[in-house]
Enzyme design. Structure first.
Site, PDB file in Angstrom:
ATOM      1  N   ASP A 131      -1.438   9.266   6.532  1.00  0.00           N
ATOM      2  CA  ASP A 131      -0.778   8.654   5.375  1.00  0.00           C
ATOM      3  C   ASP A 131       0.021   9.648   4.546  1.00  0.00           C
ATOM      4  O   ASP A 131      -0.471  10.733   4.206  1.00  0.00           O
ATOM      5  CB  ASP A 131      -1.819   7.953   4.502  1.00  0.00           C
ATOM      6  N   HIS A 184      -3.925   7.619  12.676  1.00  0.00           N
ATOM      7  CA  HIS A 184      -4.431   6.269  12.936  1.00  0.00           C
ATOM      8  C   HIS A 184      -3.306   5.314  13.296  1.00  0.00           C
ATOM      9  O   HIS A 184      -2.128   5.619  13.089  1.00  0.00           O
ATOM     10  CB  HIS A 184      -5.269   5.752  11.759  1.00  0.00           C
ATOM     11  N   ARG A 224      -6.850  -1.627   0.343  1.00  0.00           N
ATOM     12  CA  ARG A 224      -6.702  -0.220   0.685  1.00  0.00           C
ATOM     13  C   ARG A 224      -6.532   0.646  -0.562  1.00  0.00           C
ATOM     14  O   ARG A 224      -5.790   0.298  -1.485  1.00  0.00           O
ATOM     15  CB  ARG A 224      -5.457  -0.106   1.545  1.00  0.00           C
TER      16      ARG A 224
HETATM   17  C1  SIN Z   1      -2.815   1.670   8.108  1.00  0.00           C
HETATM   18  O1  SIN Z   1      -2.047   2.101   8.958  1.00  0.00           O
HETATM   19  O2  SIN Z   1      -3.039   2.309   7.096  1.00  0.00           O
HETATM   20  C2  SIN Z   1      -3.531   0.343   8.280  1.00  0.00           C
HETATM   21  C3  SIN Z   1      -4.090   0.148   9.619  1.00  0.00           C
HETATM   22  C4  SIN Z   1      -4.245  -1.309   9.982  1.00  0.00           C
HETATM   23  O3  SIN Z   1      -3.544  -2.172   9.415  1.00  0.00           O
HETATM   24  O4  SIN Z   1      -5.036  -1.601  10.898  1.00  0.00           O
END
Ligand code: SIN
Length: 293
Positions: free
Chosen positions: A112, A268, A284
């Site tokens: 991120d 991720h 989030r």
């Molecule tokens: C993200 O990339 O932060 C979220 C991951 C997701 O939507 O599974």
């Protein structure tokens, strides 16, 4: 391993991820609970804390144990009362999306905010609604990715730096190929000014002192002082290597999961494929980080 009265930490794969049970984050977790969760995060990189039922203020309070919160620069899907919380959802209410879908949130491997000068330290997603099938999130261990590169490659990249940018239009590896749910005019969305940043390709984790591969195909587009004919094949090689299955954990969401990952040593991916009429709604929060070195 039992780390507090009832808290239990169980590894999920040999490389990355641990499940934590026996803790309720809605009250005020004790100092020793927070210390045990922190230890588990450093050891396992991604932790899945089961069976939580957190309001936005409770999730914010828990997140603040790791620092101040960072907000997304695109404000559309921030929680109307608690803008430190981003709503991810494929639910549609009165013809309007109730949250950002996976098309926004990560159909390309990433960590991120690496386009920022201070990328996020870590992020948390809390599952409020989960589909029967699809919507998994995958994570990969970037210590392992670095450590398993051939020594000559490690020497080569140890002193290199990569340019990270937010604008997908300038990144051929991050074009949105699955547009379902992307409601914006792409130009408007990516015209929001955001700084580009240059970061070391190999980052030292400020708490563990370990080296991690710190590039990702969503944001890293070039290598400083290296012509593209040389840089692009090198980036391709690193991107291919960093997602090897033996470094990864694929999370299938359960209601009440609070998943917390360390952006300094993981990448991720939103795996997509939510099967209708399945709905996935996640809240989030993200923690401000330091300048990588
Ligand atoms: C993200 O990339 O932060 C979220 C991951 C997701 O939507 O599974």
């Amino acid at each position: 391993m039992t780390v507090a009265t009832a808290m239990k930490v169980t590894p999920l794969t040999p490389a990355i991820g641990a499940e934590i049970t026996g803790v309720d984050l809605s009250g005020t977790p004790t100092g020793s609970d927070i210390a045990a969760i922190h230890r588990a995060l450093l050891d396992h990189l991604v932790i899945v804390i089961r069976d939580q039922k957190l309001t936005p203020p409770e999730q914010i309070a828990f997140t603040k144990h790791w620092g101040s919160l960072v907000r997304r620069i695109a404000t559309d899907f921030l929680h109307p009362e608690y803008p430190d919380v981003l709503v991810l959802s494929n639910r549609v209410v009165d013809g309007k999306p109730a949250g950002a879908t996976e098309a926004y949130a990560g159909f390309t491997w990433h960590a991120d905010l690496t386009y920022a000068e201070r990328p996020s330290l870590g992020s948390m997603l809390h599952a409020l609604e989960v589909p029967e099938e699809g919507g998994d999130t995958a994570f990969a261990n970037m210590y392992r990715a670095y450590e398993t590169l051939p020594e000559a490659m490690r020497r080569k990249i140890d002193t290199l730096r990569a340019l990270h940018i937010r604008d997908r239009r300038k990144n051929p590896r991050a074009q949105i190929t699955k547009k379902e749910g992307f409601v914006h005019d792409i130009d408007k969305y990516f015209d929001i000014p955001a700084p580009d940043s240059v970061h070391p390709i190999v980052r030292t984790h400020p708490e563990t002192g370990r080296k991690a591969l710190f590039v990702n195909p969503r944001f890293a587009v070039a290598i400083e002082n290296m012509p593209d004919e040389e840089a692009q094949p090198l980036l391709d090689e690193l991107f291919e290597h960093q997602k090897r299955p033996e470094f990864t954990y694929r999370h299938k969401w359960r209601l009440g999961d609070l998943v917390f990952w360390d952006n300094r040593c993981t990448i991720h991916l939103a795996c997509g494929g939510i099967k209708p009429p399945g709905i996935r709604t996640l809240h989030r929060t993200s923690i401000a980080g330091d300048v990588p070195f």
